[in-house]
Design a protein around this motif. Structure first.
Motif, PDB file in Angstrom:
ATOM      1  N   UNK A   1       0.778  -1.309  -0.071  1.00 46.77           N
ATOM      2  CA  UNK A   1      -0.086   0.030  -0.059  1.00 46.77           C
ATOM      3  C   UNK A   1       0.887   1.177  -0.030  1.00 46.77           C
ATOM      4  N   UNK A   2       1.924   1.229   0.892  1.00 45.52           N
ATOM      5  CA  UNK A   2       2.701   2.560   0.696  1.00 45.52           C
ATOM      6  C   UNK A   2       3.487   2.623  -0.650  1.00 45.52           C
ATOM      7  N   UNK A   3       3.973   1.607  -1.186  1.00 44.95           N
ATOM      8  CA  UNK A   3       4.633   1.907  -2.489  1.00 44.95           C
ATOM      9  C   UNK A   3       3.636   2.319  -3.630  1.00 44.95           C
ATOM     10  N   UNK A   4       2.384   1.871  -3.522  1.00 48.33           N
ATOM     11  CA  UNK A   4       1.226   2.241  -4.436  1.00 48.33           C
ATOM     12  C   UNK A   4       1.070   3.912  -3.918  1.00 48.33           C
ATOM     13  N   UNK A   5       1.016   4.141  -2.817  1.00 53.37           N
ATOM     14  CA  UNK A   5       0.739   5.751  -2.628  1.00 53.37           C
ATOM     15  C   UNK A   5       1.950   6.336  -3.317  1.00 53.37           C
ATOM     16  N   UNK A   6       3.060   6.171  -3.089  1.00 58.26           N
ATOM     17  CA  UNK A   6       4.184   6.850  -3.411  1.00 58.26           C
ATOM     18  C   UNK A   6       4.192   7.007  -4.863  1.00 58.26           C
ATOM     19  N   UNK A   7       3.893   5.867  -5.510  1.00 55.98           N
ATOM     20  CA  UNK A   7       3.876   5.822  -6.816  1.00 55.98           C
ATOM     21  C   UNK A   7       2.701   6.683  -7.658  1.00 55.98           C
ATOM     22  N   UNK A   8       1.468   6.657  -6.886  1.00 56.02           N
ATOM     23  CA  UNK A   8       0.550   7.726  -7.398  1.00 56.02           C
ATOM     24  C   UNK A   8       1.064   9.122  -7.414  1.00 56.02           C
ATOM     25  N   UNK A   9       1.506   9.638  -6.184  1.00 54.73           N
ATOM     26  CA  UNK A   9       1.957  10.874  -6.038  1.00 54.73           C
ATOM     27  C   UNK A   9       2.864  11.199  -7.150  1.00 54.73           C
ATOM     28  N   UNK A  10       3.968  10.250  -7.438  1.00 51.88           N
ATOM     29  CA  UNK A  10       4.926  10.693  -8.353  1.00 51.88           C
ATOM     30  C   UNK A  10       4.265  10.896  -9.769  1.00 51.88           C
ATOM     31  N   UNK A  11       3.402   9.934 -10.226  1.00 52.03           N
ATOM     32  CA  UNK A  11       2.949   9.931 -11.462  1.00 52.03           C
ATOM     33  C   UNK A  11       1.985  11.454 -11.566  1.00 52.03           C
ATOM     34  N   UNK A  12       1.050  11.768 -10.668  1.00 53.53           N
ATOM     35  CA  UNK A  12       0.470  12.915 -10.551  1.00 53.53           C
ATOM     36  C   UNK A  12       1.409  14.279 -10.965  1.00 53.53           C
ATOM     37  N   UNK A  13       2.530  14.163 -10.170  1.00 49.98           N
ATOM     38  CA  UNK A  13       3.380  15.217 -10.075  1.00 49.98           C
ATOM     39  C   UNK A  13       4.195  15.406 -11.672  1.00 49.98           C
ATOM     40  N   UNK A  14       4.314  14.295 -12.212  1.00 49.69           N
ATOM     41  CA  UNK A  14       4.796  14.226 -13.574  1.00 49.69           C
ATOM     42  C   UNK A  14       3.775  14.753 -14.524  1.00 49.69           C
ATOM     43  N   UNK A  15       2.450  14.189 -14.460  1.00 51.52           N
ATOM     44  CA  UNK A  15       1.449  14.768 -15.353  1.00 51.52           C
ATOM     45  C   UNK A  15       1.230  16.358 -15.415  1.00 51.52           C
ATOM     46  N   UNK A  16       1.500  16.732 -14.048  1.00 55.05           N
ATOM     47  CA  UNK A  16       1.150  18.201 -13.812  1.00 55.05           C
ATOM     48  C   UNK A  16       2.225  19.051 -14.245  1.00 55.05           C
ATOM     49  N   UNK A  17       3.330  18.437 -14.338  1.00 55.36           N
ATOM     50  CA  UNK A  17       4.480  19.110 -14.701  1.00 55.36           C
ATOM     51  C   UNK A  17       4.544  19.208 -16.104  1.00 55.36           C
ATOM     52  N   UNK A  18       4.076  18.045 -16.754  1.00 55.93           N
ATOM     53  CA  UNK A  18       3.873  18.131 -18.440  1.00 55.93           C
ATOM     54  C   UNK A  18       2.966  18.826 -18.978  1.00 55.93           C
ATOM     55  N   UNK A  19       1.870  19.397 -18.144  1.00 55.84           N
ATOM     56  CA  UNK A  19       0.630  19.961 -18.393  1.00 55.84           C
ATOM     57  C   UNK A  19       1.289  21.530 -18.723  1.00 55.84           C
ATOM     58  N   UNK A  20       2.155  21.934 -17.651  1.00 58.01           N
ATOM     59  CA  UNK A  20       2.734  22.955 -17.508  1.00 58.01           C
ATOM     60  C   UNK A  20       3.915  23.339 -18.550  1.00 58.01           C
ATOM     61  N   UNK A  21       4.769  22.208 -18.830  1.00 49.91           N
ATOM     62  CA  UNK A  21       5.740  22.241 -19.849  1.00 49.91           C
ATOM     63  C   UNK A  21       5.754  21.275 -20.687  1.00 49.91           C
ATOM     64  N   UNK A  22       5.013  21.299 -21.689  1.00 53.09           N
ATOM     65  CA  UNK A  22       4.718  20.238 -23.028  1.00 53.09           C
ATOM     66  C   UNK A  22       6.150  20.164 -23.653  1.00 53.09           C
ATOM     67  N   UNK A  23       6.283  19.050 -24.231  1.00 56.17           N
ATOM     68  CA  UNK A  23       7.602  18.703 -24.792  1.00 56.17           C
ATOM     69  C   UNK A  23       7.272  18.121 -26.150  1.00 56.17           C
ATOM     70  N   UNK A  24       8.201  18.407 -27.253  1.00 57.60           N
ATOM     71  CA  UNK A  24       8.088  17.582 -28.531  1.00 57.60           C
ATOM     72  C   UNK A  24       8.479  16.155 -28.319  1.00 57.60           C
ATOM     73  N   UNK A  25       7.890  15.333 -29.156  1.00 55.61           N
ATOM     74  CA  UNK A  25       8.405  13.951 -29.134  1.00 55.61           C
ATOM     75  C   UNK A  25       8.229  13.372 -27.806  1.00 55.61           C
ATOM     76  N   UNK A  26       7.292  13.599 -26.996  1.00 55.44           N
ATOM     77  CA  UNK A  26       7.070  12.977 -25.772  1.00 55.44           C
ATOM     78  C   UNK A  26       5.655  12.341 -25.591  1.00 55.44           C
ATOM     79  N   UNK A  27       5.921  11.127 -25.270  1.00 57.46           N
ATOM     80  CA  UNK A  27       4.628  10.195 -25.071  1.00 57.46           C
ATOM     81  C   UNK A  27       3.534  10.975 -24.214  1.00 57.46           C
ATOM     82  N   UNK A  28       3.913  11.276 -23.147  1.00 57.86           N
ATOM     83  CA  UNK A  28       3.142  11.853 -22.007  1.00 57.86           C
ATOM     84  C   UNK A  28       2.293  13.146 -22.396  1.00 57.86           C
TER      85      UNK A  28
END
Length: 416
Positions: free
Chosen positions: A198-225
């Motif tokens: 459960x702890x590992x899943x919590x940490x992973x979800x936080x990391x994924x959320x942070x990654x998505x929000x960062x990419x919304x702010x800073x979109x990149x070319x040739x980037x799957x996300x």
């Protein structure tokens, strides 16, 4: 319907994934099941074991009678993910397996272009560079554990490259992946491991959320996300929960499939000197070898799960609404009725009927990426170390849903 009622209606099957030797070679047990009790109730898993190709493929293709949503299980409220690992419930509600058919079709239509062979091919240089760097370090060691030294790091590094994750966060991804795979069937996880999962899943979800929000702010070319975030068709976009679940599924599928595909493929090649020699003469056969390994020596332990939407009959057996089925794709791909001489490892076999990545509308989205990573890793290993040899047979660790190879000790160069 009670569990006792279910058990009383059929004799229990002899399936035991914890039996000595099962991880090394589960296929004699599967053959016994296909021959004697092709569909039978497994008490420990609280569900039906389905072992024949005909029955497995029928269930995979029948979305009207069989659901992929674990919330439809008769014991979901007490033994399902929401009950035992609530942290994962948000991901489950919006993933492709849980969405209603219409939403599943909509999401899959939106994201499929990002996962075509052509779309993932642009990752080839990055994957090759990662493999080369790992093999440079491996060569200096001389004798390596292919699993920990090569197979484990590749998908972690590739996924971090794909999602542009800062270096050093790969370990979090790996912990999240391992926990997510185990949580597919939480009732089979030892209670003492649940807290860590459960702890590992919590940490992973936080990391994924942070990654998505960062990419919304800073979109990149040739980037799957960035592509997934910006994907739009006639005004339709992925919702945030859908995007979160999709990225989580991509990480999980990208890790485990690639790790085990590399390990099991090298193990099969090095245990077959004639196959190794054939690959030296015809290196283009590596692609065929990967496919035959997926069929002949699949790393899955419990196949794919489905849940009966209604009272129904499959293979002459009555299944009640809400009951779980374990569609044993590993057994089905050894079914003599579908694969001639299934126990023979045939590098030239036509594997168009393989179901290693599922079938029907839920066919694995990440299949082309997993195949590309596996092909580059194995091909490069064979070319750089044509004299490598197996030091000792692989060993396997305990795992609820995978034949988890832990060590594959290989000497890379002949001793001078």
């Amino acid at each position: 319907m009670s569990h006792e009622q279910t058990k009383s209606e059929t004799k229990s099957c002899p399936f035991n994934p914890n039996a000595p030797g099962f991880d090394v070679n589960p296929y004699p047990m599967f053959k016994e099941l296909r021959t004697q009790t092709p569909i039978s109730y497994w008490d420990q898993g609280h569900g039906w074991i389905v072992t024949r190709y005909e029955d497995v493929i029928a269930a995979l293709r029948d979305n009207k009678r069989f659901s992929t949503n674990s919330a439809d299980w008769e014991f979901a409220s007490t033994m399902g993910t929401a009950a035992l690992i609530p942290e994962r419930d948000e991901l489950n509600r919006a993933n492709l397996f849980s969405l209603p058919d219409a939403d599943h079709t909509r999401v899959r239509r939106l994201v499929s272009p990002a996962f075509t062979p052509r779309a993932v091919e642009w990752l080839r240089p990055d994957i090759q560079a990662i493999v080369d760097e790992l093999l440079d370090a491996a060569e200096a060691k001389g004798t390596i554990n292919v699993v920990s030294d090569i197979a484990d790091p590749i998908p972690a590094r590739v996924m971090s490259s794909m999602l542009k994750i800062p270096k050093g966060r790969e370990v979090l991804f790996q912990r999240f992946t391992e926990a997510s795979i185990k949580s597919l069937l939480p009732s089979l996880i030892p209670p003492e491991e649940l807290v860590t999962v459960r702890e590992a899943i919590r940490e992973g979800i936080v990391l994924i959320r942070e990654t998505i929000e960062e990419r919304r702010r800073n979109p990149r070319e040739n980037d799957i996300l960035t592509t997934l975030i910006q994907t739009e068709e006639q005004g339709d976009k992925l919702s945030t929960p859908e995007l979160l679940s999709l990225v989580a599924s991509l990480i999980v599928g990208g890790f485990e499939t690639t790790v085990h595909l590399i390990g099991f493929t090298l193990s099969n090649i090095l245990r077959r000197p004639e196959l190794f020699a054939q690959l030296k003469a015809e290196p283009e056969l590596v692609k065929n070898v990967l496919e035959e390994v997926l069929r002949h020596d699949n790393f899955g332990k419990l196949g794919l799960t489905r849940y009966a939407r209604e009272d129904l009959e499959l293979g002459g057996v009555k299944i009640k609404k809400g009951q779980r089925l374990f569609l044993m794709t590993n057994s089905a791909m050894h079914d003599e009725a579908a694969f001639p001489h299934p126990e023979t490892f045939d590098v030239r076999r036509n594997n168009t009927t393989t179901i290693a990545f599922g079938n029907g509308m839920h066919f694995c989205l990440g299949v082309h990426l997993a195949r590309l990573e596996g092909r580059i890793a194995v091909d490069t290993l064979l070319k750089r170390f044509p004299d490598m040899k197996l030091v000792k047979p692989p060993t396997f660790g305990s795992h609820p849903v995978l034949r988890k190879m832990e060590t594959l000790e290989v000497q890379l160069r002949a001793r001078s």
